[in-house]
Motif scaffolding. Structure first.
Motif, PDB file in Angstrom:
ATOM      1  N   GLN A   1       1.036   4.010  -2.920  1.00 39.48           N
ATOM      2  CA  GLN A   1       0.809   5.422  -2.625  1.00 39.48           C
ATOM      3  C   GLN A   1       1.956   6.285  -3.137  1.00 39.48           C
ATOM      4  O   GLN A   1       1.747   7.375  -3.685  1.00 39.48           O
TER       5      GLN A   1
ATOM      6  N   ALA B   1       0.830  -1.206   0.000  1.00 40.44           N
ATOM      7  CA  ALA B   1       0.000   0.000   0.000  1.00 40.44           C
ATOM      8  C   ALA B   1       0.863   1.253   0.000  1.00 40.44           C
ATOM      9  O   ALA B   1       0.568   2.242  -0.702  1.00 40.44           O
TER      10      ALA B   1
ATOM     11  N   GLU C   1       1.552   6.645  -6.831  1.00 42.28           N
ATOM     12  CA  GLU C   1       0.489   7.598  -7.151  1.00 42.28           C
ATOM     13  C   GLU C   1       0.944   9.033  -6.932  1.00 42.28           C
ATOM     14  O   GLU C   1       0.551   9.939  -7.682  1.00 42.28           O
ATOM     15  N   ASP C   2       1.765   9.247  -5.898  1.00 43.61           N
ATOM     16  CA  ASP C   2       2.297  10.593  -5.656  1.00 43.61           C
ATOM     17  C   ASP C   2       3.192  11.032  -6.820  1.00 43.61           C
ATOM     18  O   ASP C   2       3.147  12.198  -7.256  1.00 43.61           O
TER      19      ASP C   2
END
Length: 402
Positions: free
Chosen positions: A31, A27, A34-35
């Motif tokens: 993340q 996860a 995605e950043d």
């Protein structure tokens, strides 16, 4: 309790905790990806005029950051004066995030997506295609959105995106194909096509300079010819002439000139003053033959020049034979032209040798080109072939008397 029991219990506890730790790490990694994607898409959104992208090794990228005085640059992205640099260390993570985001945005395919869904598709597909321009699914998703509601500014943005991708991947077929789709849609609504054609020709010229023998770029330029008016065809012939003189080994530029000449003849035949226009086209064809002969004598061993001459000569002989059918003169223009071609052939075959072997290549290309033509002066041809390959004299005699 025994020590082995405690070890077993500890192992079971670790086995139970491992999936939770792995899921947390996955996860966190997702993340972080995605950043990165969010930062990348923000840069693309804030500067829509980016015209060049480069993927740099971390050491190169670090030196770029050290020399940069722009505080808006980040750890992995650098964007100054519409030039974007991306550190290659994050490309796998960035690609996974872009692929996942685009897949999620297109989960519910629809012929008319909502405005919010369309915006997400365009944003994520743009980032994804810059990273990997061969994904036809991403290109098709953009076509779907653009086809829903015609928007002239959005189509022009597509041309800008294609030019951006071609700046670092000038031979990407998917990008050239999408660009043709955009131009085809623009042609249905745009009145000022000549200006667009001029920009496209300039783009192809730049791509050809960056990548030699770029067949895809020149094919795109040939595809534009039906959209050109006669004046533009003439301008393109003049502009491409200088480029071809500087790149005599690039057959693509000569193929483009052949397409322009044929388009000029077709356009002349369909005009009201067709006789005058055809006469001017024939004069240009003769000039092309003279120019081609000059290049052949100047640059030895260039097969592209002989290929071009073979096309020009074959069409010119057919034209002269058709003229003879309606002429009352006893003099054969085709025979005269063919004798001139044999003279050129003889000169090239008799050229002195050189240390690079270009003369031999010139001789091979000459024989290959002229044997295919409809030569009537059999005696002269027999002498030429016998001098070029004396060990096959019996073969030449047999073929010429069949």
């Amino acid at each position: 309790m025994s020590l082995s029991y405690w070890f077993e219990e500890s192992r079971k506890q670790q086995d139970q905790e491992r999936p939770r730790m792995e899921s947390k790490e996955a996860a966190a990694a997702a993340q972080a990806e995605e950043d990165l994607l969010r930062d990348f898409e923000r840069i693309l959104h804030d500067d829509p005029l980016i015209d060049e992208v480069g993927f740099l090794h971390p050491t190169q990228f670090h030196s770029l950051l050290v020399d940069s005085t722009d505080k808006s640059t980040s750890q992995y992205f650098w964007c100054v004066d519409h030039k974007l640099a991306v550190s290659s260390s994050i490309l796998p993570d960035l690609y996974r995030a872009a692929r996942r985001a685009h897949s999620n945005a297109t989960l519910n395919p629809s012929s008319s997506p909502s405005a919010s869904d369309a915006a997400l598709i365009m944003t994520h597909s743009k980032a994804l295609l810059i990273l990997c321009a061969d994904l036809l699914t991403a290109w098709n998703s953009r076509k779907m959105v653009l086809s829903t509601n015609f928007n002239l500014s959005h189509l022009k943005d597509e041309l800008r995106l294609c030019a951006l991708i071609l700046s670092y991947s000038p031979k990407n077929e998917s990008t050239w194909s999408h660009r043709r789709w955009v131009i085809k849609n623009l042609a249905q609504h745009l009145q000022d096509m000549p200006e667009l054609i001029d920009k496209e020709s300039l783009l192809v010229k730049d791509m050809a300079e960056k990548s030699k023998m770029n067949y895809r770029a020149w094919r795109h330029r040939c595809w534009l010819i039906p959209y050109m008016k006669t004046k533009q065809v003439l301008d393109e012939l003049n502009k491409s002439k200088k480029w071809a003189e500087l790149h005599v080994a690039d057959n693509c530029s000569f193929h483009y000139r052949r397409s322009l000449l044929l388009a000029l003849l077709d356009g002349a035949a369909n005009r009201e003053d067709s006789l005058i226009c055809q006469s001017e086209a024939y004069l240009m064809w003769k000039e092309e033959l003279r120019w081609n002969e000059t290049l052949i004598r100047r640059y030895q061993g260039r097969e592209s020049l002989w290929n071009h001459r073979r096309f020009l000569s074959q069409w010119w002989v057919q034209h002269l034979l058709s003229c003879e059918e309606t002429s009352l003169s006893n003099e054969s223009l085709a025979d005269l032209f063919l004798s001139q071609e044999i003279h050129l052939l003889s000169d090239c075959l008799g050229a002195p040798g050189d240390e690079f072997g270009e003369t031999r290549v010139q001789q091979d290309a000459a024989v290959k080109g002229k044997v295919e033509e409809r030569l009537k002066s059999v005696g002269s041809l027999k002498e030429v072939l016998a001098r070029a390959c004396p060990e096959k004299s019996r073969l030449w005699t047999h073929l010429l008397h069949c």
